[in-house]
Design a protein around this motif. Structure first.
Motif, PDB file in Angstrom:
ATOM      1  N   HIS A 364       0.869  -1.185   0.000  1.00 23.85           N
ATOM      2  CA  HIS A 364       0.000   0.000   0.000  1.00 23.85           C
ATOM      3  C   HIS A 364       0.897   1.223   0.000  1.00 23.85           C
ATOM      4  CE1 HIS A 364      -3.910  -1.846   0.568  1.00 23.85           C
ATOM      5  NE2 HIS A 364      -3.336  -2.696   1.395  1.00 23.85           N
ATOM      6  N   LYS A 388      -6.828   1.192  -2.164  1.00 22.11           N
ATOM      7  CA  LYS A 388      -6.705  -0.162  -2.710  1.00 22.11           C
ATOM      8  C   LYS A 388      -7.122  -1.200  -1.685  1.00 22.11           C
ATOM      9  CE  LYS A 388      -3.109   0.712  -6.074  1.00 22.11           C
ATOM     10  NZ  LYS A 388      -1.715   1.060  -6.127  1.00 22.11           N
ATOM     11  N   LYS A 390      -6.282  -5.158  -0.984  1.00 24.46           N
ATOM     12  CA  LYS A 390      -5.366  -6.226  -1.419  1.00 24.46           C
ATOM     13  C   LYS A 390      -5.647  -7.494  -0.631  1.00 24.46           C
ATOM     14  CE  LYS A 390      -1.403  -3.420  -2.856  1.00 24.46           C
ATOM     15  NZ  LYS A 390      -0.990  -4.075  -4.084  1.00 24.46           N
ATOM     16  N   CYS A 399       0.782 -11.014  -2.245  1.00 23.38           N
ATOM     17  CA  CYS A 399      -0.526 -10.471  -2.590  1.00 23.38           C
ATOM     18  C   CYS A 399      -0.912 -11.061  -3.940  1.00 23.38           C
ATOM     19  CB  CYS A 399      -0.425  -8.958  -2.696  1.00 23.38           C
ATOM     20  SG  CYS A 399      -1.832  -8.201  -3.480  1.00 23.38           S
ATOM     21  N   THR A 402      -5.407  -7.347  -6.346  1.00 24.09           N
ATOM     22  CA  THR A 402      -5.582  -5.972  -5.863  1.00 24.09           C
ATOM     23  C   THR A 402      -6.822  -5.391  -6.533  1.00 24.09           C
ATOM     24  OG1 THR A 402      -3.195  -5.714  -5.726  1.00 24.09           O
ATOM     25  CG2 THR A 402      -4.495  -3.717  -5.662  1.00 24.09           C
ATOM     26  N   THR A 404      -8.906  -1.969  -7.263  1.00 21.97           N
ATOM     27  CA  THR A 404      -8.622  -0.524  -7.237  1.00 21.97           C
ATOM     28  C   THR A 404      -9.874   0.303  -7.517  1.00 21.97           C
ATOM     29  OG1 THR A 404      -8.024  -0.708  -9.551  1.00 21.97           O
ATOM     30  CG2 THR A 404      -6.239  -0.818  -7.972  1.00 21.97           C
TER      31      THR A 404
END
Length: 896
Positions: A364, A388, A390, A399, A402, A404
Motif C-alpha cells: 500500500h 486499494k 489487497k 498479494c 488488488t 482498485t
C-alpha cells in the motif's frame, strides 16, 4: 513470536540475488525479506536494525550479509542461521558496501573515502571487521563500488564526476588511477570480465568505455625493497597515531610525470548517450552482467533500457513504473532482473528473454488502515489510505489480487462467512463487494445522500451488510442478495466509530462518539434493544466469538466488558498506562503527559475468547486476560527509530537554544523554515523534504485457527504466530509414560493405549511415529475406542501434520473416521473446538487446491496427446506448408 511481514516489499536500499539466483534479498524498512522465486514464498528474517537499512552487502558464497542503516550501524547476519553474528558502528552514513569475488575482503565507502576490511572468515574471531587499508582520492562523496573478477583491484565512483581505480594490494604499476570525462555524478562503474577495462555511467545518462593497456596478469607486485621502505614509513606514522588505522593510500588527481612512468594507462575508447536529443531523463540505477555483457539502466521516469556492451546495442526498453527506479540487480545466470521503486514500494522481477514478470508486488502506498482474516485463516485482506484493497496469502506472504475500484481511502474491510466475498467501506461513499473466484466487484452499495463510511460489519449468514457514516451519524443496512438499501438506523448523535455483529444472533452493536453503544435487533424490525451509556466517547466495540460478551474501548483509555443480554458491566481494564506513548520530535509536552489523553483504537478477541488484543497510537500491542483483567504480554511492534514517536524521551543532543533540531528543514528551497503541523494531522506535512511517518497500530485481528494474529502498522502488516520450536509441555504425565514404554506398547499392537501415552508426553515426533505405525485397516477401531479428551488433541495434531506430511490419504482416513465417529459429541463443544476445525480445514483446502491443479493439468495433457495421435495419418488441408506438416508429424511421434 514474529513470523512475517506482509504488505511492504521494498522501501529503500539495494536489492541482491542469492548465489543460486533463485532468491532475492530486499530491504523493507529496518527488516530484510527473502523472496524465494522458485517456490513462490517469502519470509522476513527475525532481526531488525535500529533505523532503515540503506545498503546490503552479500558475500559471494551467499552465507553472510552485511546490513547497514542510515547512521552507519552495521549488522553482520548469517543467512543460514538467520541470526545476527556481529554488530559494528561505522560512525558515518555509508553509501555502499561490496564483498570481493573471492570473499576475503570487503570495501565500504563513506564520505569521500573507501575502506578495505578483511571479511569475517569461517573461524571465530574476536573482531569480525578488521580494517586493512584506507583509500583517499575523490573530493566528494563516493557512490558506487565494483571489483575485478580476481579481486586484485576495485573501482569507486564519486559525486565529483571522477572514477578511481585502486589496487586491493600495492601493485608496482597500479596503486591508484583517476578517470574523468563525465559532466555529472557517477551512478555506476563496472569492470569488464577478467580485465581492467572499465565502463562508467553518470547521472546525465552518459556511458564512457575505458580501455586499459595492461591485463590483470600484468599487475606486478611491489619489489620487496620498496615495500619494506613504505612499510617503515607507514609504521613511523602509526606511532604518532593513537590507534592503527591500517595502511593509507593517498591518490592524486594529477600525478607528476615521474610517478606515471611504467604504470598502467587508461584511454577512453568511446562515449555513448542514453537520452535522445532534447530529453532530460536522469539515470538513477544500473547493473551489469559480465558473462553476457548485458547492461541494465533505470531512469527517473520509471523506464529501463537493456543494452549489449561494448557495442551499445539496445535490446529493449520498457516503462515499469511512474516513479524513479531506485535499485537494479541481475541474477547470476543473467535471466532475471530485479527492480525496486522506493517511491511506491514496488518490487518487480523481469525475465527479459521471454519479456514476462516472474514477480510483481507492491505494498500500500500510504499506510494500511484495516485488515480481516478469511474464515479458514488462509487469506488476509487489507485496505489502505490509497484506496486499494489487497488480498494476501498467509502461507506464501504474497498479494495475489488488488482491487482498485475505490476513489478514496478504504476505512474498513471484512470477509463474509463463506470466505469467497470481500467487503470494503470507503470515504468515497460506497461499500463494495468483491468476488474471490472471478476477482471482480459484483456489488456496490451506496446511500441516498452521499456520506463517508467509517466502519463496516456483515452478519454471520453474509446476508446483511451494515456501514456507519462519519458525517450523517446514521447506520445503513443493505441486502447482499439484491443490493438494495433495507433501512437507515438513526439515533446516534455523533459520528459512528465502530460496528460489530453478534456471531450467534442477529444483533448489531454500534459505537459512537456520543458516548453510547446501541444494540439493534435485526429480526425485530431494527428496533433499538438496548443503549449502553459510557463515560467517554466510544472508539471501538467487539463481540466475543461465542457472542456472550461485548468489549468496548473508549477515549479515556478504558476497556469495559458487558453482558449485553442483561446490559450489565462485568469488568473493566485501565489500559492507558500500558500504551506507553512515545514523544514526537515536534511535541511540546512530554510523553508521560501526552499519554493521559491516549486510548486504544482497535480491539479483537482471541479465537477461544479468553484474551483480548488491543492496539492504538503507539508501538505496543497489549494482550489482556479477560477473566483476570490483567496484562499478559506486551508486543513491541517495531524498533525502527526512523519512525516518529518511538522514543519516550527526546534526545537532548538534538535540542539547541533555538528549539529542536527537527524544526530545521535541511536543504529546503525557501527561507520560511518549517511549518509546525496542524493539530490532528496524522501523516505529517507532505510538503517536507523529508518527513517521518508516525508509529501506530491501526488494526489488530486474531486468526480464526487461533495460531496467529496480525496487526496493520506504519511498518506494514505484521504476523505473529505461536508455532515455536522445542517446548516440553507434557499433559497428565505419570511415571511409567516413557518413550521406550510407548514403543513397547506399539510393538504389542495396543494402538489406542500408545496414542494416549504419546499425547501425555506431548512430543510431536513421537506422536507422529505412533500414529503412522497404526495400519490403515485398524484406524476405524482405534478411533472408536479413543477417549473424548484425546479426540480434539488428535484433530489438532492431524491439522498440523497435513502441512508437512506426504502421507495424504492416510491422514485423510484418520480425519474422516474421527469426525464421523465423534461428530455428535464434538458438536456440543463446537465453540471451543472451532479454531482446531478451521485449522484442519485450512490444511486440507491447501492440499486440495494443489492436487486439483496438478490433476487438471495432467488430464489436459492426456487429452492433448490423444488428440494429436488421432490427427496422425489424416490428410491435411492444402493451406499448410509442407514444413509445418513435417513438424506436426515429428511432434506426434514424440508424444506417442
Amino acid at each position: 513470536q514474529f513470523s512475517g511481514l506482509l504488505g511492504t516489499v521494498y522501501r529503500r536500499g539495494n536489492l541482491s540475488f542469492s548465489r543460486d539466483g533463485n532468491s532475492l534479498l530486499s530491504p523493507v524498512g529496518n527488516r530484510i525479506s527473502l523472496f524465494d522465486l522458485k517456490n513462490n514464498k517469502c519470509e522476513t528474517l527475525p532481526l531488525a536494525t535500529r533505523l532503515n537499512i540503506v545498503c546490503v552487502g552479500l558475500s559471494p558464497d551467499g552465507n553472510l550479509a552485511i546490513l547497514i542503516d542510515e547512521e552507519g550501524a552495521a549488522l553482520l547476519v548469517s543467512l543460514i542461521g538467520k541470526c545476527v553474528i556481529h554488530q559494528f558502528y561505522f560512525h558515518k552514513p555509508v553509501r555502499s558496501v561490496s564483498f570481493s569475488p573471492d570473499g576475503k575482503k570487503f570495501v565500504v565507502t563513506k564520505d569521500n573515502l573507501a575502506y578495505l576490511y578483511h571479511a569475517p572468515g569461517k573461524k571465530r574471531e574476536f573482531n569480525a571487521f578488521v580494517l586493512d587499508k584506507t583509500y583517499y582520492g575523490p573530493y566528494d562523496e563516493t557512490t558506487c563500488i565494483d571489483w575485478t573478477d580476481d579481486s586484485k583491484c576495485f573501482a569507486v565512483g564519486s559525486k565529483d564526476m571522477s572514477t578511481w581505480v585502486f589496487g586491493a594490494e600495492r601493485w608496482a604499476n597500479l596503486i591508484y588511477y583517476s578517470l574523468g570525462g563525465h559532466k555529472d555524478v557517477i551512478v555506476a562503474c563496472f569492470f569488464e570480465e577478467n580485465s581492467l577495462d572499465l565502463y562508467t555511467i553518470s547521472q546525465d545518462a552518459a556511458l564512457c568505455v575505458w580501455q586499459c593497456d595492461t591485463e590483470l596478469d600484468g599487475l606486478k607486485p611491489m619489489p620487496p625493497k620498496d615495500a619494506a621502505k613504505e612499510k617503515k614509513a607507514a609504521e613511523d606514522d602509526e606511532e604518532l597515531l593513537e590507534e592503527p588505522k591500517g595502511e593509507e593510500i593517498h591518490g592524486k588527481a594529477d600525478p607528476s610525470e615521474q610517478e606515471t612512468r611504467n604504470k598502467v594507462k587508461y584511454s577512453r575508447v568511446a562515449k555513448y548517450f542514453f537520452n535522445k536529443e532534447g530529453d532530460f531523463n536522469n539515470l538513477t540505477a544500473a547493473a551489469y552482467h559480465k558473462k553476457t555483457h548485458l547492461l541494465v539502466t533505470g531512469f527517473a521516469s520509471g523506464v529501463f533500457h537493456l543494452h549489449e556492451l561494448p557495442d551499445f546495442n539496445l535490446i529493449h526498453s520498457l516503462s515499469i513504473s511512474d516513479q524513479r527506479i531506485a535499485s537494479i540487480s541481475i541474477n547470476c545466470t543473467g535471466d532475471w532482473i530485479a527492480f525496486g521503486c522506493s517511491g511506491l514500494g514496488q518490487l518487480l522481477v523481469w525475465e527479459w528473454q521471454s519479456e514476462s514478470y516472474v514477480l510483481k508486488q507492491q505494498g500500500h502506498f500510504n499506510s494500511m488502515v484495516s485488515l480481516a482474516y478469511s474464515p479458514d485463516g488462509q487469506y488476509i485482506v487489507t485496505g489502505g489510505e490509497d484506496g486499494k484493497v489487497k488480498v494476501w496469502n498467509t502461507t506464501s506472504s504474497f498479494c495475489f489480487v488488488t482491487f482498485t475500484e475505490h476513489n478514496s481511502g478504504v476505512t474498513a474491510v471484512t470477509f463474509t462467512s463463506t470466505g469467497y466475498v470481500v467487503l470494503s467501506a470507503s470515504l468515497d461513499g460506497t461499500v463494495r463487494a468483491f468476488d474471490l473466484h472471478r476477482y471482480r466487484n459484483f456489488r456496490t452499495f451506496t446511500s441516498p445522500r452521499p456520506s463517508q463510511f467509517s466502519c463496516l460489519a456483515v452478519d454471520s449468514s453474509g446476508e446483511i451488510v451494515a456501514a456507519g457514516s462519519q458525517d450523517s451519524f446514521e447506520i445503513f443496512i443493505w441486502s447482499m442478495q439484491s443490493g438494495r438499501l433495507l433501512d437507515v438506523l438513526a439515533g446516534h448523535e455523533g459520528p459512528i466509530s465502530s460496528l460489530s455483529f453478534n456471531p450467534m444472533k442477529c444483533v448489531l452493536a454500534s459505537a459512537s462518539w456520543d458516548r453510547t453503544v446501541k444494540l439493534w435487533d435485526m429480526l425485530d424490525s431494527w428496533r433499538t434493544k438496548e443503549t449502553l451509556l459510557m463515560n467517554s466517547d466510544v472508539l471501538v466495540v467487539a463481540f466475543r466469538p461465542d457472542g456472550k460478551e461485548l468489549a468496548v474501548a473508549a477515549l479515556n483509555g478504558q476497556i469495559t466488558f458487558w453482558d449485553h443480554e442483561n446490559a450489565v458491566q462485568t469488568g473493566s481494564i485501565e489500559g492507558r498506562h500500558d500504551l506507553q506513548m512515545g514523544r514526537k520530535e515536534l511535541d511540546k509536552i512530554t510523553a508521560k503527559q501526552a499519554a493521559k489523553g491516549k486510548s486504544f483504537t482497535t480491539l479483537c478477541y482471541s479465537a477461544d475468547g479468553q484474551s483480548i488484543l488491543a492496539g492504538g497510537l503507539s508501538k505496543f500491542v497489549c494482550i489482556y486476560n479477560v477473566k483476570e483483567q490483567i496484562l499478559m504480554k506486551k508486543f513491541e511492534i517495531s524498533c525502527n527509530y526512523s519512525l516518529d514517536a518511538m522514543e519516550e524521551y527526546l534526545d537532548r543532543r538534538k535540542m539547541t537554544e533555538f528549539g529542536s533540531m527537527a524544526l530545521i528543514d535541511e536543504g529546503g528551497g525557501g527561507d520560511e523554515g518549517v511549518a509546525i503541523p496542524l493539530p490532528g494531522v496524522k501523516r505529517g506535512d507532505m510538503s517536507y523534504r523529508h518527513f517521518k511517518p508516525e508509529i501506530r497500530v491501526t488494526c489488530v485481528r486474531f486468526c480464526p485457527t487461533g495460531r496467529s494474529w496480525a496487526a496493520t502498522t506504519t511498518e506494514g502488516l505484521l504476523l505473529y504466530s505461536l508455532d515455536s520450536g522445542l517446548i516440553f509441555d507434557p499433559f497428565e504425565l505419570d511415571i511409567d509414560v516413557t518413550p521406550s514404554n510407548i514403543h513397547k506398547t506399539v510393538s504389542q499392537k495396543e494402538y489406542t493405549m500408545a496414542i494416549v501415552m504419546a499425547f501425555k508426553l506431548n512430543e510431536k515426533k513421537l506422536i507422529q511415529e505412533v500414529v503412522e505405525a497404526v495400519p490403515s485397516s485398524e484406524v476405524d477401531v482405534v478411533c472408536s475406542s479413543l477417549p473424548d479428551l484425546y479426540v480434539e488433541k488428535l484433530l489438532e495434531f492431524l491439522a498440523s501434520a497435513f502441512e508437512t506430511s506426504c502421507h495424504l490419504e492416510f491422514y485423510l482416513i484418520w480425519a474422516h473416521k474421527l469426525l464421523m465417529l465423534h461428530g455428535q459429541k464434538l458438536k456440543t463443544r463446537s465453540v471451543k473446538l472451532l479454531p482446531v476445525i478451521q485449522f484442519l480445514q485450512k490444511s486440507i483446502q491447501h492440499h486440495f487446491e494443489d492436487v486439483s491443479k496438478l490433476c487438471e493439468w495432467n488430464i489436459y495433457n492426456i487429452k492433448y496427446a490423444l488428440a494429436i495421435s488421432q490427427q496422425r495419418g489424416l490428410k491435411r488441408p492444402a493451406e499448410g506448408t509442407p514444413g509445418d506438416e513435417e513438424e506436426l508429424d515429428s511432434d506426434s511421434d514424440y508424444l506417442m
